[in-house]
Design a protein around this motif. Structure first.
Motif, short mmCIF file in Angstrom:
data_model
loop_
_atom_site.label_atom_id
_atom_site.label_comp_id
_atom_site.label_asym_id
_atom_site.label_seq_id
_atom_site.Cartn_x
_atom_site.Cartn_y
_atom_site.Cartn_z
N LEU A 103 0.85 -1.19 0.00
CA LEU A 103 0.00 0.00 0.00
C LEU A 103 0.88 1.24 0.00
O LEU A 103 1.71 1.43 0.90
CB LEU A 103 -0.92 0.00 1.23
CG LEU A 103 -1.97 1.12 1.30
CD1 LEU A 103 -2.88 1.10 0.09
CD2 LEU A 103 -2.79 1.01 2.58
N GLY A 104 0.73 2.05 -1.05
CA GLY A 104 1.49 3.30 -1.17
C GLY A 104 0.56 4.49 -1.13
O GLY A 104 -0.64 4.38 -1.39
N LEU A 105 1.13 5.65 -0.82
CA LEU A 105 0.34 6.88 -0.72
C LEU A 105 1.14 8.05 -1.29
O LEU A 105 2.31 8.23 -0.95
CB LEU A 105 0.00 7.16 0.75
CG LEU A 105 -0.80 8.43 1.06
CD1 LEU A 105 -2.21 8.36 0.46
CD2 LEU A 105 -0.87 8.68 2.57
N SER A 106 0.50 8.83 -2.14
CA SER A 106 1.15 10.03 -2.68
C SER A 106 1.20 11.12 -1.62
O SER A 106 0.20 11.39 -0.94
CB SER A 106 0.39 10.55 -3.91
OG SER A 106 0.52 9.66 -4.99
N ILE A 107 2.35 11.75 -1.50
CA ILE A 107 2.58 12.80 -0.49
C ILE A 107 3.02 14.06 -1.23
O ILE A 107 3.98 14.04 -2.00
CB ILE A 107 3.66 12.36 0.50
CG1 ILE A 107 3.22 11.12 1.28
CG2 ILE A 107 4.04 13.51 1.44
CD1 ILE A 107 2.00 11.32 2.14
N GLU A 108 2.31 15.16 -0.97
CA GLU A 108 2.58 16.40 -1.69
C GLU A 108 2.92 17.57 -0.78
O GLU A 108 3.08 18.70 -1.26
CB GLU A 108 1.36 16.74 -2.57
CG GLU A 108 1.07 15.65 -3.59
CD GLU A 108 -0.19 15.89 -4.40
OE1 GLU A 108 -0.87 16.90 -4.14
OE2 GLU A 108 -0.50 15.07 -5.28
N GLU A 114 4.13 14.08 7.54
CA GLU A 114 4.03 13.81 8.98
C GLU A 114 2.85 12.90 9.28
O GLU A 114 2.96 11.96 10.09
CB GLU A 114 3.91 15.14 9.75
CG GLU A 114 5.19 15.94 9.81
CD GLU A 114 6.33 15.15 10.47
OE1 GLU A 114 6.10 14.51 11.52
OE2 GLU A 114 7.45 15.17 9.92
N GLU A 115 1.72 13.14 8.63
CA GLU A 115 0.53 12.30 8.85
C GLU A 115 0.78 10.87 8.40
O GLU A 115 0.28 9.91 9.01
CB GLU A 115 -0.67 12.89 8.10
CG GLU A 115 -1.15 14.22 8.68
CD GLU A 115 -2.16 14.92 7.78
OE1 GLU A 115 -2.34 14.48 6.62
OE2 GLU A 115 -2.75 15.92 8.24
N LEU A 147 13.73 16.43 -1.18
CA LEU A 147 13.80 14.96 -1.21
C LEU A 147 14.78 14.46 -0.15
O LEU A 147 14.48 13.52 0.60
CB LEU A 147 14.21 14.49 -2.60
CG LEU A 147 14.49 12.99 -2.77
CD1 LEU A 147 13.30 12.14 -2.35
CD2 LEU A 147 14.89 12.69 -4.22
N ALA A 148 15.94 15.08 -0.08
CA ALA A 148 16.95 14.67 0.91
C ALA A 148 16.41 14.82 2.34
O ALA A 148 16.62 13.93 3.19
CB ALA A 148 18.23 15.49 0.73
N LYS A 149 15.71 15.90 2.60
CA LYS A 149 15.14 16.12 3.94
C LYS A 149 14.04 15.10 4.24
O LYS A 149 13.91 14.61 5.36
CB LYS A 149 14.61 17.55 4.06
CG LYS A 149 15.71 18.59 4.11
CD LYS A 149 15.14 20.00 4.06
CE LYS A 149 16.26 21.04 4.04
NZ LYS A 149 15.75 22.40 3.80
N ALA A 150 13.23 14.80 3.22
CA ALA A 150 12.16 13.82 3.40
C ALA A 150 12.75 12.44 3.72
O ALA A 150 12.20 11.71 4.55
CB ALA A 150 11.29 13.75 2.14
N PRO A 155 10.61 7.20 7.84
CA PRO A 155 11.34 5.95 8.11
C PRO A 155 11.12 4.84 7.08
O PRO A 155 11.91 3.89 7.05
CB PRO A 155 10.80 5.52 9.48
CG PRO A 155 9.40 6.08 9.52
CD PRO A 155 9.47 7.38 8.78
N LYS A 156 10.09 4.93 6.27
CA LYS A 156 9.79 3.86 5.31
C LYS A 156 10.28 4.26 3.91
O LYS A 156 10.67 5.40 3.69
CB LYS A 156 8.29 3.57 5.30
CG LYS A 156 7.78 2.97 6.60
CD LYS A 156 6.27 2.74 6.55
CE LYS A 156 5.76 2.18 7.87
NZ LYS A 156 4.28 2.04 7.87
#
Length: 208
Positions: A103-108, A114-115, A147-150, A155-156
């Motif tokens: 299960l993947g989720l797009s993050i924008e 954080e959620e 991207l580097a900060k993310a 953790p995943k």
């Protein structure tokens, strides 16, 4: 190698025959995951297209991910689902899919990132790294610094998507991101197999 390494997201404008050919060639060239994205086809067409490529993915042991539609994923026995922010909430999707599907989720945004830490998902798709014509409603571009900060904050596994091309691929891969998702670089290539081979070599080289 991570299953997310070279992540093909299909182009919904491909005919069924072209879709099958692209997936066959891309997997032969080293694609490690396939997401079937169909924003405008009806559910029957979505299922037909999923059934057409699922055996190819299974034979190569490449996971098939269905974009948005949990029902389609369950109907065809796909390996997982990738959700957008306006799709079914991840907690409901996980309940329906069970514990063993991806299960993947797009993050924008950072708020969504954080959620996501509290959600029962396996990976996130960080969108968009660069501006892209395939996603015109993007409010935020992460860039290499974002991207580097993310990668430090989440953790995943993270799959980078959006505006990634052959000429900036190495820069993205050098961040150590677990996966890179591509649409046109594979779907619009004269030879998806050769494109996949070249892209995978570049990713692995940039990680060294």
């Amino acid at each position: 190698m991570s299953p997310y390494t070279l992540y093909l997201v299909t182009d919904e404008h491909l005919s069924l025959n072209a879709l099958v050919e692209v997936v066959e060639q891309a997997i032969a060239g080293g694609v490690t995951m396939v997401q079937l994205r169909e924003k405008h086809h009806d559910v029957r067409a979505f299922i037909e297209r999923a059934n057409a490529i699922h055996p190819i993915c299974q034979a190569a042991q490449v996971p098939l991910i269905i974009n948005d539609r949990v029902d389609v994923a369950l109907a065809v026995g796909a390996d997982g689902v990738h959700l957008g922010q306006s799709d079914m909430p991840a907690t409901y999707a996980r309940r329906l899919l069970g514990p063993n599907k991806l299960l993947g989720l797009s993050i924008e945004s950072w708020k969504q990132l954080e959620e996501a830490k509290q959600l029962p998902i396996d990976y996130i798709g960080l969108s968009a790294i660069y501006p892209t014509p395939t996603k015109l409603d993007t409010q935020h571009h992460w860039g290499l610094d974002g991207l580097a900060k993310a990668l430090q904050a989440y953790p995943k596994p993270i799959v980078a998507i959006g505006g990634i091309r052959a000429d900036n691929l190495a820069n993205v891969a050098s961040t150590g991101v677990q996966g890179i998702a591509l649409v046109s670089a594979l779907c619009a290539a004269d030879s998806p197999k050769q494109a996949a081979q070249s892209l995978l070599r570049e990713i692995l080289s940039a990680r060294e």
